[in-house]
Design a protein around this motif. Structure first.
Motif, short mmCIF file in Angstrom:
data_model
loop_
_atom_site.label_atom_id
_atom_site.label_comp_id
_atom_site.label_asym_id
_atom_site.label_seq_id
_atom_site.Cartn_x
_atom_site.Cartn_y
_atom_site.Cartn_z
N GLY A 15 0.82 -1.21 0.00
CA GLY A 15 0.00 0.00 0.00
C GLY A 15 0.85 1.26 0.00
O GLY A 15 1.96 1.29 -0.54
N VAL A 16 0.30 2.30 0.64
CA VAL A 16 0.96 3.62 0.69
C VAL A 16 2.42 3.49 1.12
O VAL A 16 3.33 4.07 0.52
N MET A 17 2.66 2.71 2.16
CA MET A 17 4.01 2.56 2.71
C MET A 17 4.77 1.39 2.10
O MET A 17 5.96 1.48 1.82
N ASP A 36 0.40 -8.93 -2.49
CA ASP A 36 -0.69 -8.17 -1.86
C ASP A 36 -1.96 -8.99 -2.06
O ASP A 36 -2.07 -9.74 -3.05
N VAL A 37 -2.91 -8.86 -1.15
CA VAL A 37 -4.17 -9.59 -1.28
C VAL A 37 -4.89 -9.20 -2.57
O VAL A 37 -5.66 -9.98 -3.13
N MET A 69 3.82 -5.38 5.76
CA MET A 69 3.43 -3.98 5.97
C MET A 69 1.92 -3.91 5.75
O MET A 69 1.43 -3.50 4.70
N LEU A 70 1.19 -4.37 6.77
CA LEU A 70 -0.26 -4.60 6.67
C LEU A 70 -1.02 -3.69 7.64
O LEU A 70 -0.44 -3.14 8.57
N PRO A 71 -2.34 -3.56 7.47
CA PRO A 71 -3.08 -2.58 8.28
C PRO A 71 -3.04 -2.85 9.79
O PRO A 71 -2.85 -1.90 10.56
N VAL A 75 -4.71 -8.65 10.70
CA VAL A 75 -4.42 -8.97 9.30
C VAL A 75 -3.07 -9.69 9.20
O VAL A 75 -2.93 -10.66 8.44
N SER A 102 2.11 -1.17 11.98
CA SER A 102 1.90 -0.63 13.33
C SER A 102 0.93 -1.57 14.03
O SER A 102 -0.28 -1.38 13.99
N GLY A 239 -1.72 11.01 3.25
CA GLY A 239 -1.40 9.60 2.97
C GLY A 239 -1.55 8.71 4.19
O GLY A 239 -1.31 7.51 4.10
N PHE A 240 -1.94 9.28 5.33
CA PHE A 240 -2.11 8.46 6.53
C PHE A 240 -3.61 8.46 6.86
O PHE A 240 -4.18 9.49 7.20
N LYS A 247 -6.49 3.61 15.15
CA LYS A 247 -6.07 2.28 15.64
C LYS A 247 -4.83 2.40 16.53
O LYS A 247 -4.76 1.80 17.60
P1 NAD Z 1 -2.50 0.74 3.10
O1 NAD Z 1 -3.91 0.48 3.43
O2 NAD Z 1 -2.16 1.78 2.08
O3 NAD Z 1 -1.78 -0.63 2.64
C1 NAD Z 1 -2.06 -1.90 3.16
C2 NAD Z 1 -1.92 -2.92 2.03
O4 NAD Z 1 -2.09 -4.23 2.60
C3 NAD Z 1 -2.98 -2.78 0.94
O5 NAD Z 1 -2.37 -2.74 -0.33
C4 NAD Z 1 -3.87 -4.03 1.12
O6 NAD Z 1 -4.43 -4.50 -0.10
C5 NAD Z 1 -2.85 -5.01 1.68
N1 NAD Z 1 -3.45 -6.13 2.42
C6 NAD Z 1 -4.50 -6.11 3.28
N2 NAD Z 1 -4.74 -7.36 3.76
C7 NAD Z 1 -3.81 -8.17 3.19
C8 NAD Z 1 -3.53 -9.56 3.31
N3 NAD Z 1 -4.24 -10.36 4.11
N4 NAD Z 1 -2.50 -10.06 2.58
C9 NAD Z 1 -1.78 -9.27 1.75
N5 NAD Z 1 -2.01 -7.94 1.61
C10 NAD Z 1 -3.01 -7.40 2.32
O7 NAD Z 1 -1.79 1.07 4.49
P2 NAD Z 1 -0.42 1.88 4.76
O8 NAD Z 1 -0.74 3.32 4.93
O9 NAD Z 1 0.63 1.43 3.80
O10 NAD Z 1 -0.10 1.31 6.22
C11 NAD Z 1 0.42 0.01 6.44
C12 NAD Z 1 0.85 -0.07 7.91
O11 NAD Z 1 1.84 0.93 8.18
C13 NAD Z 1 -0.29 0.17 8.92
O12 NAD Z 1 -0.11 -0.66 10.02
C14 NAD Z 1 -0.10 1.65 9.27
O13 NAD Z 1 -0.66 1.95 10.54
C15 NAD Z 1 1.41 1.78 9.23
N6 NAD Z 1 1.95 3.11 8.95
C16 NAD Z 1 1.37 3.94 8.01
C17 NAD Z 1 1.94 5.19 7.76
C18 NAD Z 1 1.35 6.15 6.74
O14 NAD Z 1 1.74 7.33 6.74
N7 NAD Z 1 0.46 5.69 5.84
C19 NAD Z 1 3.10 5.58 8.43
C20 NAD Z 1 3.69 4.70 9.34
C21 NAD Z 1 3.11 3.46 9.58
#
Ligand code: NAD
Length: 295
Positions: A15-17, A36-37, A69-71, A75, A102, A239-240, A247
């Motif tokens: 995803g984003v990260m 990725d799923v 790097m999952l939600p 998950v 996280s 992006g967050f 959470k």
């Molecule tokens: P996001 O939602 O953009 O990405 C998550 C990805 O995981 C998605 O592409 C989704 O399709 C995939 N996914 C979900 N379930 C899955 C599974 N069972 N198997 C495989 N892939 C699966 O989230 P994000 O913003 O990249 O954040 C990811 C983690 O990093 C979270 O825990 C978040 O709290 C943490 N984080 C985010 C930021 C930010 O600025 N976005 C910064 C630091 C930490």
């Protein structure tokens, strides 16, 4: 001695990260198998960053290190383990899973224990710094582990994403530190948003408020990087996501309760963000300011 750098690195969650983090591992010279799923995301990110698409999880079994790097913790657990707590696929014994999501530290310890029973290993290495620093390879990384030999395999992979690696202690401590960091960041965010609403109603110009905060003791990451572009100028695209930020504060709240600590500030921040989440759903977290400004 086995040369583990000859093994590909697995990366789950693009995803984003995850996508820019995986890109930096590719840039470090390792072969990376990405999963990725969402199969379309797997194919697109693999093509964009020069990685190998792994449509099925079972395609990652040749990896000695697999980054996640999952939600959420739930998950992470369900990606790796079935409902009975056994590995979904036959990973090589000793494979190291690096949970950079996280996650909730208590659940990390549980999942790590189940993986250990199956001869697999887990370290936690959550990150801070948002997408910009994920792209730049300059994230802050908090590494927790009970197993130094697992860390020895994980660290060269983590170093591709940043050299700022803090050793926090046993398994789960990285995730505890991350949740507490994000509680502090969320307190700054909710306070700054609240001040902006009150100041605006009194007649202060929002852009001037941001300039003053940034030159004064109220300065923080939020006032420097979030308030100006995403709230005052209205981009609302940090992006967050609001559900992820909320959470994290709830993880910090549970941690404080579990430690027998009363946490009035954390409780108030969690409730304030929870109200916005309930009203707005999965939007960029900066949209919460708009919601609070209508109250
Ligand atoms: P996001 O939602 O953009 O990405 C998550 C990805 O995981 C998605 O592409 C989704 O399709 C995939 N996914 C979900 N379930 C899955 C599974 N069972 N198997 C495989 N892939 C699966 O989230 P994000 O913003 O990249 O954040 C990811 C983690 O990093 C979270 O825990 C978040 O709290 C943490 N984080 C985010 C930021 C930010 O600025 N976005 C910064 C630091 C930490």
């Amino acid at each position: 001695m086995t040369d583990h750098t000859a093994h590909p690195v697995g990366f789950i969650g693009l995803g984003v990260m995850g996508a820019p983090m995986a890109a930096n591992i590719v840039r470090s010279g390792r072969r990376v198998l990405v999963h990725d799923v969402d199969a379309e995301v797997t194919a697109r990110v693999a093509a964009d960053i020069g990685a190998v698409p792994a449509v099925e999880l079972s395609e990652l079994t040749e990896c000695s290190v697999v980054v996640l790097m999952l939600p959420t913790s739930a998950v992470v657990r369900s990606a790796l383990l079935d409902e009975g707590g056994r590995p979904r696929v036959a990973f090589e014994g000793g494979t190291v899973f690096v949970d950079m999501s996280s996650s909730d530290p208590t659940e990390t310890v549980e999942t790590g224990g189940l993986l250990r029973e199956a001869g697999l290993r887990m370290v936690d290495a959550p990150v801070s710094g948002a997408r910009e620093r994920a792209i730049a390879g300059t994230l802050s990384i908090m590494l927790g582990t009970d197993d130094e030999s697992a860390a020895d395999l994980a660290v060269p992979v983590i170093e591709a994403m940043s050299s700022a690696i803090f050793r926090t202690g046993k398994l789960g401590t990285g995730h505890a530190m991350k949740a507490l960091n994000n509680f502090v960041a969320a307190a700054a965010f909710t306070a700054a948003a609240e001040a902006l609403v009150a100041g605006g109603r009194f007649g202060l110009v929002p852009a001037v408020m941001v300039d003053v905060l940034n030159a004064s003791t109220g300065q923080s990451f939020v006032t420097q990087h979030v308030m100006g572009p995403h709230i005052v100028e209205g981009a609302y695209a940090s992006g967050f996501a609001l559900p992820l930020f909320t959470k994290d504060v709830r993880i910090a709240e549970r941690l404080q309760r579990a430690m027998g600590h009363t946490s009035p500030v954390c409780d108030a921040v969690a409730a304030t963000m929870g109200d916005a989440l309930e009203a707005l759903g999965p939007v960029d977290h900066t949209r919460a300011h708009e919601f609070w400004s209508t109250r």
